[in-house]
Motif scaffolding. Structure first.
Motif, mmCIF file in Angstrom:
data_model
loop_
_atom_site.group_PDB
_atom_site.id
_atom_site.type_symbol
_atom_site.label_atom_id
_atom_site.label_comp_id
_atom_site.label_asym_id
_atom_site.label_seq_id
_atom_site.Cartn_x
_atom_site.Cartn_y
_atom_site.Cartn_z
ATOM 1 N N GLU A 155 -37.252 -80.892 -54.129
ATOM 2 C CA GLU A 155 -38.427 -80.345 -53.441
ATOM 3 C C GLU A 155 -38.178 -80.228 -51.940
ATOM 4 N N GLU A 156 -37.563 -81.239 -51.342
ATOM 5 C CA GLU A 156 -37.251 -81.189 -49.912
ATOM 6 C C GLU A 156 -36.344 -80.011 -49.578
ATOM 7 N N ALA B 187 -35.525 -85.392 -58.020
ATOM 8 C CA ALA B 187 -36.592 -84.386 -58.044
ATOM 9 C C ALA B 187 -37.241 -84.267 -56.671
ATOM 10 N N GLY B 188 -37.440 -85.400 -56.007
ATOM 11 C CA GLY B 188 -37.997 -85.374 -54.659
ATOM 12 C C GLY B 188 -37.080 -84.654 -53.689
ATOM 13 N N ARG B 189 -35.810 -84.865 -53.841
ATOM 14 C CA ARG B 189 -34.829 -84.207 -52.958
ATOM 15 C C ARG B 189 -34.784 -82.703 -53.218
ATOM 16 N N GLY C 35 -38.379 -76.511 -51.693
ATOM 17 C CA GLY C 35 -39.812 -76.270 -51.710
ATOM 18 C C GLY C 35 -40.387 -76.218 -53.119
ATOM 19 N N LEU C 36 -39.536 -76.290 -54.123
ATOM 20 C CA LEU C 36 -39.977 -76.273 -55.519
ATOM 21 C C LEU C 36 -40.245 -77.696 -55.977
ATOM 22 N N ARG C 37 -41.411 -77.939 -56.536
ATOM 23 C CA ARG C 37 -41.744 -79.258 -57.067
ATOM 24 C C ARG C 37 -41.436 -79.259 -58.566
ATOM 25 N N PRO C 38 -40.334 -79.891 -59.002
ATOM 26 C CA PRO C 38 -39.987 -79.930 -60.418
ATOM 27 C C PRO C 38 -41.072 -80.654 -61.224
ATOM 28 N N ASP C 39 -41.310 -80.178 -62.436
ATOM 29 C CA ASP C 39 -42.259 -80.868 -63.313
ATOM 30 C C ASP C 39 -41.566 -81.278 -64.612
#
Length: 61
Positions: free
Chosen positions: A37-38, A33-35, A41-45
């Motif tokens: 976002e990297e 999930a962090g990757r 630019g989307l922060r998975p929830d």
């Protein structure tokens, strides 16, 4: 199609050969999930859903 009830957010793995479906806890995907976002630019929830397709251990053997 398969449905299950659980109190914890989770994702699934699906075997393309035999169709076996298994739950995959969100905590096991924290690094992925962090990757995501990297890269995007989307922060998975936790409300999202992820299906990971491949072959299960039994079908690989």
């Amino acid at each position: 199609m398969r449905y299950g009830i659980t109190g914890e957010p989770h994702h699934h793995t699906v075997c393309r050969r035999c169709g076996h479906v298994a739950a995959l806890a969100c905590e096991h995907l924290a690094e992925a999930a962090g990757r995501i976002e990297e890269l995007t630019g989307l922060r998975p929830d936790a409300s999202g859903s992820l299906l990971v397709y491949g072959r299960c251990a039994a079908c690989v053997a």
